[in-house]
Scaffold this motif. Sequence first.
Motif, PDB file in Angstrom:
ATOM      1  N   ALA A 420      15.592  25.789 -71.724  1.00 37.38           N
ATOM      2  CA  ALA A 420      16.397  26.732 -72.507  1.00 37.38           C
ATOM      3  C   ALA A 420      17.750  26.123 -72.828  1.00 37.38           C
ATOM      4  O   ALA A 420      18.281  25.312 -72.072  1.00 37.38           O
ATOM      5  CB  ALA A 420      16.573  28.040 -71.752  1.00 37.38           C
ATOM      6  N   ASN A 421      18.286  26.559 -73.949  1.00 37.14           N
ATOM      7  CA  ASN A 421      19.600  26.080 -74.384  1.00 37.14           C
ATOM      8  C   ASN A 421      20.729  26.906 -73.797  1.00 37.14           C
ATOM      9  O   ASN A 421      21.892  26.513 -73.917  1.00 37.14           O
ATOM     10  CB  ASN A 421      19.693  26.133 -75.917  1.00 37.14           C
ATOM     11  N   ASN A 422      20.408  28.033 -73.201  1.00 33.01           N
ATOM     12  CA  ASN A 422      21.455  28.939 -72.739  1.00 33.01           C
ATOM     13  C   ASN A 422      21.222  29.359 -71.291  1.00 33.01           C
ATOM     14  O   ASN A 422      20.141  29.175 -70.731  1.00 33.01           O
ATOM     15  CB  ASN A 422      21.546  30.172 -73.646  1.00 33.01           C
ATOM     16  N   VAL A 423      22.280  29.903 -70.712  1.00 27.29           N
ATOM     17  CA  VAL A 423      22.252  30.478 -69.370  1.00 27.29           C
ATOM     18  C   VAL A 423      22.720  31.920 -69.501  1.00 27.29           C
ATOM     19  O   VAL A 423      23.731  32.189 -70.146  1.00 27.29           O
ATOM     20  CB  VAL A 423      23.181  29.729 -68.403  1.00 27.29           C
ATOM     21  N   VAL A 424      21.991  32.836 -68.912  1.00 27.06           N
ATOM     22  CA  VAL A 424      22.305  34.262 -69.017  1.00 27.06           C
ATOM     23  C   VAL A 424      22.875  34.761 -67.697  1.00 27.06           C
ATOM     24  O   VAL A 424      22.327  34.486 -66.632  1.00 27.06           O
ATOM     25  CB  VAL A 424      21.043  35.061 -69.403  1.00 27.06           C
ATOM     26  N   SER A 478      20.481  32.988 -64.786  1.00 28.32           N
ATOM     27  CA  SER A 478      19.230  32.255 -64.937  1.00 28.32           C
ATOM     28  C   SER A 478      19.146  31.701 -66.344  1.00 28.32           C
ATOM     29  O   SER A 478      19.989  31.998 -67.195  1.00 28.32           O
ATOM     30  CB  SER A 478      18.029  33.169 -64.671  1.00 28.32           C
ATOM     31  N   SER A 479      18.118  30.901 -66.585  1.00 25.07           N
ATOM     32  CA  SER A 479      17.895  30.390 -67.929  1.00 25.07           C
ATOM     33  C   SER A 479      17.787  31.535 -68.912  1.00 25.07           C
ATOM     34  O   SER A 479      17.242  32.590 -68.595  1.00 25.07           O
ATOM     35  CB  SER A 479      16.597  29.573 -67.992  1.00 25.07           C
ATOM     36  N   GLY A 480      18.278  31.306 -70.137  1.00 25.61           N
ATOM     37  CA  GLY A 480      18.171  32.313 -71.174  1.00 25.61           C
ATOM     38  C   GLY A 480      16.850  32.222 -71.909  1.00 25.61           C
ATOM     39  O   GLY A 480      15.963  31.429 -71.571  1.00 25.61           O
ATOM     40  N   GLU A 481      16.720  33.027 -72.942  1.00 22.56           N
ATOM     41  CA  GLU A 481      15.477  33.093 -73.703  1.00 22.56           C
ATOM     42  C   GLU A 481      15.441  32.131 -74.878  1.00 22.56           C
ATOM     43  O   GLU A 481      14.411  31.999 -75.536  1.00 22.56           O
ATOM     44  CB  GLU A 481      15.261  34.531 -74.200  1.00 22.56           C
ATOM     45  N   GLU A 489      12.519  33.393 -80.070  1.00 25.44           N
ATOM     46  CA  GLU A 489      11.268  34.121 -80.287  1.00 25.44           C
ATOM     47  C   GLU A 489      10.254  33.785 -79.197  1.00 25.44           C
ATOM     48  O   GLU A 489       9.610  34.666 -78.632  1.00 25.44           O
ATOM     49  CB  GLU A 489      10.694  33.792 -81.659  1.00 25.44           C
ATOM     50  N   ALA A 490      10.133  32.495 -78.893  1.00 23.51           N
ATOM     51  CA  ALA A 490       9.196  32.078 -77.856  1.00 23.51           C
ATOM     52  C   ALA A 490       9.645  32.558 -76.486  1.00 23.51           C
ATOM     53  O   ALA A 490       8.831  32.999 -75.660  1.00 23.51           O
ATOM     54  CB  ALA A 490       9.046  30.560 -77.859  1.00 23.51           C
ATOM     55  N   GLY A 491      10.951  32.492 -76.233  1.00 30.01           N
ATOM     56  CA  GLY A 491      11.462  32.927 -74.943  1.00 30.01           C
ATOM     57  C   GLY A 491      11.270  34.415 -74.713  1.00 30.01           C
ATOM     58  O   GLY A 491      10.850  34.841 -73.640  1.00 30.01           O
ATOM     59  N   SER A 492      11.557  35.204 -75.743  1.00 31.35           N
ATOM     60  CA  SER A 492      11.377  36.643 -75.634  1.00 31.35           C
ATOM     61  C   SER A 492       9.909  37.001 -75.425  1.00 31.35           C
ATOM     62  O   SER A 492       9.575  37.883 -74.628  1.00 31.35           O
ATOM     63  CB  SER A 492      11.909  37.333 -76.890  1.00 31.35           C
TER      64      SER A 492
END
Length: 560
Positions: A420-424, A478-481, A489-492
């Motif tokens: 993932a490119n983001n952290v949530v 944690s890792s984002g979507e 879209e794939a992460g969600s």
Amino acid sequence: MKFRKTLPLTLLLLSATSMPTGAAAFSETSEPAAAAPAISLDTLRGLTETLSSDEFEGRAPGTRGEELTVNLLAERFAAAGLQPGNSGSWFQDVPLVEVTADPATTALSYTANGETTALSYGSEMVIGTRRVVPTIDVENAELVFVGYGINAPERGWNDYDGLDMTGRIAVILVNDPDYQTMTNEGLFEGRAMTYYGRWTYKYEEAARQGAAGAIIVHETEPAAYGWNVVESSWSGPQLNMDAADNHMDRSAIEGWVTNDAARAMLAAAGQDLDTLSDAARQPGFAAVPLGITASAHLDNSIRREASRNVVAILPGSERPDEYVIHTAHWDHLGRCTPAPDGDDICNGALDNATGTAGLVALAEAHAAAGAPARSLVFLAVTAEESGLLGSAYYGNNPVVPAAQTVGGINMDGLNIVGPANNVVVVGYGKSELEAYLERAAAAQGRRVEPETSPERGSFFRSDHFSLARVGIPMLYASSGEDLVDGGAEAGSAAVMDYIVNHYHGPSDEYDPNWDWTGAVQDLQLYFAIGRELAETTEWPNWNPSAEFRAARDASRPSSD
């Protein structure tokens, strides 16, 4: 719980010597230092597979699965070079009581206009009790629709205003009044669930009001899970903290009804669920006595037991009486509602064998790096799935003093779906620990964002909350979507697939094809944050607006 992912096998640590002091310590960027030890893929894969195997029977507290789990964790922490964390013991006893209602005799019915309707256990309702008694009978108790069941004087809201709930049953909506707001602004923080929206609070408040029973109306969106999760989680043995008063201060029955069953029940009372729900969202809402009654029966078997938290420590080299804590829950549901193929073991591979394996892998990495200035505590807690019981017990009976615990990181499910490119951050904006996360994430080329679904109330659904309540600053991220491969879209889609098809069900099983690169990157992130906290002399706090700031300030009145 959470899950997601990202890439590399090493992460640059942040230099403690370059940390600025004072307020700037939580805003400036530090230069990276030495590379972290590799996170062991063998540990992640092997331990997750073992913990979620059928041999461990779903890791329910008080079972053979617990015995296998806690002994294995103690062995792995010892092999990593850590020490027992509780006065020479690897374990902290957690006194629990298990109440199991007989499904064959569990009954809930309502009577309107002389006609009694029985609700089917499992498919239309699930009920239980916190009271530690062999039999529960509630007869002809008046039903009262109390909206969201909230009494929040500081927000000018009281759904029980003017009511005497003695001998009556509260019918309650899930979440809080402004969950449909698309921003986080509102009397109850808009889309972000407050603790008032959690089912735990609703039952607690109903009991404080003297209600004989409390029934929550299930709805998938505001609950953030389907009826299948309610059915599997609320059926079978139910754990609670043991108490001298046998929890006789709680309502006699607590439970859920399906949305369809609630609609039919309210219609029998001449009411409409949608109309009542709309009214319940408005300030000044007045509870509605329904003019119909309900009766319930439970036959309970009772078993008292001591479950165990597992506590390991890596003593600090300079300030061993200052602590940084890492948490994950080792338990899951054990045997649960069978799947169509007859599988009745909820193995809990993602939730939370992955997080438990990650806790051991982090301990191994820190031990390999050598002792930092402050001590590191690794806490694997029991009975998270029963209401955060193990972490709540630790919070009230800490092995190391809360006032000397600098802060910590909680892991509840690792990322096994792709980088993932983001952290949530769950509970974004609550603590100064987010500055540490920002620095570590920047070193990985990732961005830090608030959670996309604050209405799920995730901040109140994992073990960091128990430590936050006693003031300890805790980070839950944690890792984002936004996946590297497939984007948001794939992460969600991956998140929803897990929630709908696997969460708290027998199909949450280990898959040898899982991609662990994201889990490794997240663990490197946690390693960097934990290491920086263990090397700095700073004491990060909750932000002034956070509800836990007062507890922290009270415990550390002279902290920097």
